[in-house]
Scaffold this active site. Structure first.
Site, PDB file in Angstrom:
ATOM      1  N   TRP A  75      -9.403 -19.759  16.118  1.00  0.00           N
ATOM      2  CA  TRP A  75      -9.436 -18.289  16.097  1.00  0.00           C
ATOM      3  C   TRP A  75     -10.877 -17.763  16.087  1.00  0.00           C
ATOM      4  O   TRP A  75     -11.103 -16.569  16.065  1.00  0.00           O
ATOM      5  CB  TRP A  75      -8.676 -17.742  14.894  1.00  0.00           C
ATOM      6  CG  TRP A  75      -9.049 -18.391  13.604  1.00  0.00           C
ATOM      7  CD1 TRP A  75     -10.100 -18.057  12.808  1.00  0.00           C
ATOM      8  CD2 TRP A  75      -8.379 -19.490  12.986  1.00  0.00           C
ATOM      9  NE1 TRP A  75     -10.129 -18.892  11.713  1.00  0.00           N
ATOM     10  CE2 TRP A  75      -9.081 -19.779  11.799  1.00  0.00           C
ATOM     11  CE3 TRP A  75      -7.269 -20.269  13.309  1.00  0.00           C
ATOM     12  CZ2 TRP A  75      -8.705 -20.810  10.944  1.00  0.00           C
ATOM     13  CZ3 TRP A  75      -6.897 -21.289  12.453  1.00  0.00           C
ATOM     14  CH2 TRP A  75      -7.595 -21.551  11.294  1.00  0.00           C
ATOM     15  N   GLU A 115      -5.406 -14.647  10.094  1.00  0.00           N
ATOM     16  CA  GLU A 115      -5.728 -14.093   8.786  1.00  0.00           C
ATOM     17  C   GLU A 115      -4.512 -14.082   7.860  1.00  0.00           C
ATOM     18  O   GLU A 115      -4.621 -14.395   6.680  1.00  0.00           O
ATOM     19  CB  GLU A 115      -6.283 -12.664   8.921  1.00  0.00           C
ATOM     20  CG  GLU A 115      -7.695 -12.617   9.472  1.00  0.00           C
ATOM     21  CD  GLU A 115      -8.687 -13.376   8.600  1.00  0.00           C
ATOM     22  OE1 GLU A 115      -8.493 -13.435   7.384  1.00  0.00           O
ATOM     23  OE2 GLU A 115      -9.651 -13.921   9.156  1.00  0.00           O
ATOM     24  N   GLN A 139      -4.279 -17.268   1.036  1.00  0.00           N
ATOM     25  CA  GLN A 139      -3.829 -18.188  -0.021  1.00  0.00           C
ATOM     26  C   GLN A 139      -3.368 -19.531   0.527  1.00  0.00           C
ATOM     27  O   GLN A 139      -2.514 -20.193  -0.061  1.00  0.00           O
ATOM     28  CB  GLN A 139      -2.714 -17.553  -0.867  1.00  0.00           C
ATOM     29  CG  GLN A 139      -3.030 -16.109  -1.165  1.00  0.00           C
ATOM     30  CD  GLN A 139      -2.318 -15.573  -2.367  1.00  0.00           C
ATOM     31  OE1 GLN A 139      -2.048 -16.304  -3.296  1.00  0.00           O
ATOM     32  NE2 GLN A 139      -2.015 -14.297  -2.371  1.00  0.00           N
ATOM     33  N   THR A 140      -3.881 -19.917   1.686  1.00  0.00           N
ATOM     34  CA  THR A 140      -3.537 -21.212   2.279  1.00  0.00           C
ATOM     35  C   THR A 140      -4.834 -21.864   2.753  1.00  0.00           C
ATOM     36  O   THR A 140      -5.684 -21.189   3.310  1.00  0.00           O
ATOM     37  CB  THR A 140      -2.623 -20.989   3.512  1.00  0.00           C
ATOM     38  OG1 THR A 140      -1.518 -20.207   3.109  1.00  0.00           O
ATOM     39  CG2 THR A 140      -2.146 -22.285   4.115  1.00  0.00           C
ATOM     40  N   LEU A 157       5.102 -22.594   3.914  1.00  0.00           N
ATOM     41  CA  LEU A 157       3.842 -21.888   3.614  1.00  0.00           C
ATOM     42  C   LEU A 157       3.908 -21.099   2.312  1.00  0.00           C
ATOM     43  O   LEU A 157       2.879 -20.749   1.750  1.00  0.00           O
ATOM     44  CB  LEU A 157       3.507 -20.906   4.747  1.00  0.00           C
ATOM     45  CG  LEU A 157       2.558 -21.387   5.848  1.00  0.00           C
ATOM     46  CD1 LEU A 157       2.329 -20.275   6.865  1.00  0.00           C
ATOM     47  CD2 LEU A 157       1.220 -21.824   5.279  1.00  0.00           C
ATOM     48  N   TYR A 217      -8.668  -6.161   2.910  1.00  0.00           N
ATOM     49  CA  TYR A 217      -9.331  -7.351   3.417  1.00  0.00           C
ATOM     50  C   TYR A 217      -8.968  -7.623   4.882  1.00  0.00           C
ATOM     51  O   TYR A 217      -9.848  -7.802   5.733  1.00  0.00           O
ATOM     52  CB  TYR A 217      -8.977  -8.586   2.546  1.00  0.00           C
ATOM     53  CG  TYR A 217      -9.289  -9.840   3.288  1.00  0.00           C
ATOM     54  CD1 TYR A 217     -10.612 -10.262   3.413  1.00  0.00           C
ATOM     55  CD2 TYR A 217      -8.294 -10.564   3.934  1.00  0.00           C
ATOM     56  CE1 TYR A 217     -10.934 -11.374   4.170  1.00  0.00           C
ATOM     57  CE2 TYR A 217      -8.599 -11.668   4.686  1.00  0.00           C
ATOM     58  CZ  TYR A 217      -9.920 -12.074   4.803  1.00  0.00           C
ATOM     59  OH  TYR A 217     -10.239 -13.162   5.560  1.00  0.00           O
ATOM     60  N   ASP A 219     -13.094 -11.566   0.617  1.00  0.00           N
ATOM     61  CA  ASP A 219     -12.037 -12.494   0.181  1.00  0.00           C
ATOM     62  C   ASP A 219     -12.609 -13.311  -0.987  1.00  0.00           C
ATOM     63  O   ASP A 219     -13.739 -13.068  -1.428  1.00  0.00           O
ATOM     64  CB  ASP A 219     -11.563 -13.375   1.352  1.00  0.00           C
ATOM     65  CG  ASP A 219     -12.613 -14.385   1.787  1.00  0.00           C
ATOM     66  OD1 ASP A 219     -13.775 -14.274   1.329  1.00  0.00           O
ATOM     67  OD2 ASP A 219     -12.274 -15.288   2.559  1.00  0.00           O
ATOM     68  N   CYS A 222     -20.905 -22.806  -0.863  1.00  0.00           N
ATOM     69  CA  CYS A 222     -20.806 -22.268  -2.221  1.00  0.00           C
ATOM     70  C   CYS A 222     -19.347 -22.375  -2.675  1.00  0.00           C
ATOM     71  O   CYS A 222     -18.683 -21.391  -2.942  1.00  0.00           O
ATOM     72  CB  CYS A 222     -21.299 -20.819  -2.232  1.00  0.00           C
ATOM     73  SG  CYS A 222     -21.624 -20.187  -3.873  1.00  0.00           S
ATOM     74  N   CYS A 258     -28.673 -25.931  -0.616  1.00  0.00           N
ATOM     75  CA  CYS A 258     -28.384 -24.536  -0.268  1.00  0.00           C
ATOM     76  C   CYS A 258     -29.657 -23.813   0.189  1.00  0.00           C
ATOM     77  O   CYS A 258     -30.683 -23.844  -0.511  1.00  0.00           O
ATOM     78  CB  CYS A 258     -27.795 -23.829  -1.500  1.00  0.00           C
ATOM     79  SG  CYS A 258     -27.492 -22.087  -1.181  1.00  0.00           S
ATOM     80  N   THR A 315       3.114 -18.479  -7.934  1.00  0.00           N
ATOM     81  CA  THR A 315       1.966 -17.799  -8.544  1.00  0.00           C
ATOM     82  C   THR A 315       2.293 -17.252  -9.938  1.00  0.00           C
ATOM     83  O   THR A 315       1.523 -17.419 -10.867  1.00  0.00           O
ATOM     84  CB  THR A 315       1.504 -16.632  -7.641  1.00  0.00           C
ATOM     85  OG1 THR A 315       1.493 -17.115  -6.311  1.00  0.00           O
ATOM     86  CG2 THR A 315       0.133 -16.145  -8.032  1.00  0.00           C
TER      87      THR A 315
HETATM   88  S1  SF4 Z   1     -27.430 -22.106  -4.928  1.00  0.00           S
HETATM   89 FE1  SF4 Z   1     -26.223 -21.630  -3.135  1.00  0.00          FE
HETATM   90  S2  SF4 Z   1     -24.413 -22.945  -3.324  1.00  0.00           S
HETATM   91 FE2  SF4 Z   1     -25.367 -22.843  -5.329  1.00  0.00          FE
HETATM   92  S3  SF4 Z   1     -24.370 -21.178  -6.391  1.00  0.00           S
HETATM   93 FE3  SF4 Z   1     -26.178 -20.317  -5.394  1.00  0.00          FE
HETATM   94  S4  SF4 Z   1     -25.467 -19.563  -3.448  1.00  0.00           S
HETATM   95 FE4  SF4 Z   1     -23.883 -20.948  -4.192  1.00  0.00          FE
END
Ligand code: SF4
Length: 349
Positions: free
Chosen positions: A20, A33, A38-39, A76, A116, A134, A188, A198, A298
């Protein structure tokens, strides 16, 4: 600006190749979307492919029956999403002559499309300046900017929306939105984010203040409701009794078996339960406990106990929702996952 630039740069180097991505077809984006709410992507991907193959356009989708949609949706969970999709598809067919709207203000009026999803579809399909929020985006923002207001509180939502809105200005909305979502999903992550590699770690509030495992903050949810479902598996030759579930409860319009819901777990109140069955189905009835499963939703924990019921004297056919179907017909009916799993693990004969 460094934050947005780094996120987009990271995205262009790390994004997953998903079917997509790279489309501006609002129907395809909507499909992905809703399925992915939630999947996990790995779980949702085969569903997305099956839906698009069966219904390549919104017009084809709108012509489907509810049973067909629920059957494809089976497994699902959150079945109201599948039902709402059909409702939305019909609405779009009628009101927009099968042309999927792409503006936030039109999308938000449609059933099953909240903030969203309207932001995602309008920004991905027509580059509207709407930020998506999200779970992934909430997490990245909370950690990077050090926001401790609960993400599910009214004030928290307002604060995050304002921040997200200010960050998207000057960006290409479709790319930036997908970038921050993907960054949250892959870099993250909720648990063990990859902070060491990061690109924005030097300015990340959570990283610098040792709050990575604390942020984002969520308000405590309501206590889960516990329920006890006792299913009666009645087989006659190659036929089995099924029950179409009523509106107003979970799994509405899906098919399960005749059900007795009790206040106690069968394993703790066996004698009472068996006496109640004999009173209802006649003294001659025989009841064989089969498997018990714990099923988590849930807001509910359901203990599901299956029983084989034989030699009973009650005419289930008086109940309009209960009917005999052949085992192959049962295969075609939309069912909750717990029923599908039972059927495949237990050979009904
Ligand atoms: S350093 Fe980067 S990966 Fe770690 S919490 Fe911060 S933004 Fe998220």
């Amino acid at each position: 600006m460094a934050f947005q630039t780094e996120i987009v740069k990271w995205y262009l180097n790390n994004k997953r190749d998903l079917p997509w991505r790279g489309t501006n077809d609002a129907y395809v984006i909507w499909l992905s979307e809703i399925i992915l709410q939630q999947t996990r992507v790995e779980q949702g991907l085969p569903y997305f492919n099956r839906f698009l193959e069966s219904y390549p356009t919104i017009t084809a989708f709108a012509a489907a029956t509810e049973t067909q949609i629920l059957k494809l949706w089976q497994g699902l969970g959150y079945y109201s999403r599948g039902r709402n999709m059909l409702y939305t598809a019909k609405q779009i067919q009628e009101l927009y002559d099968g042309k999927f709207p792409t503006s936030y203000s039109e999308l938000i009026k449609l059933k099953g499309i909240g903030d969203y999803t309207a932001a995602a579809i309008s920004s991905f399909s027509s580059n509207e300046m709407k930020p998506v929020l999200d779970g992934n985006v909430f997490r990245v923002l909370a950690r990077y900017f050090g926001i401790e207001t609960p993400i599910n509180s009214t004030s928290g939502k307002k604060q995050f929306i304002e921040l997200a809105q200010s960050l998207i200005l000057g960006q290409e909305p479709s790319v930036y939105n997908q970038a921050i979502m993907e960054f949250g999903a892959l870099q993250c992550k909720p648990k063990s984010p990859s902070c060491a590699t990061c690109p924005i770690q030097s300015d990340c509030f959570a990283r610098k203040n040792d709050l990575v495992n604390v942020l984002p903050v969520k308000e405590k949810k309501l206590k889960k409701r516990t329920r006890y479902f006792n299913y009666l598996v009645c087989v006659n030759g190659d036929e089995i009794l099924v029950n179409k579930r009523n509106p107003g409860d979970i799994w509405q319009e899906l098919y399960d078996f005749p059900l007795i819901e009790t206040d106690d777990n069968y394993l703790e109140a066996q004698e009472q339960f068996l006496t109640m069955l004999k009173n209802n189905f006649g003294n001659t009835c025989t009841v064989t406990p089969l498997e018990q499963k714990k099923h988590l939703l849930t807001h509910q924990t359901i203990y599901v106990q299956f029983f084989a019921l034989d030699n009973y004297i009650i005419n289930f056919n008086q109940n309009a929702e209960i009917k005999w179907v052949s085992l192959s017909e049962l295969d075609e009916l939309p069912q909750p996952k717990v029923i599908t799993n039972f059927i495949s693990s237990y050979s009904v004969n």
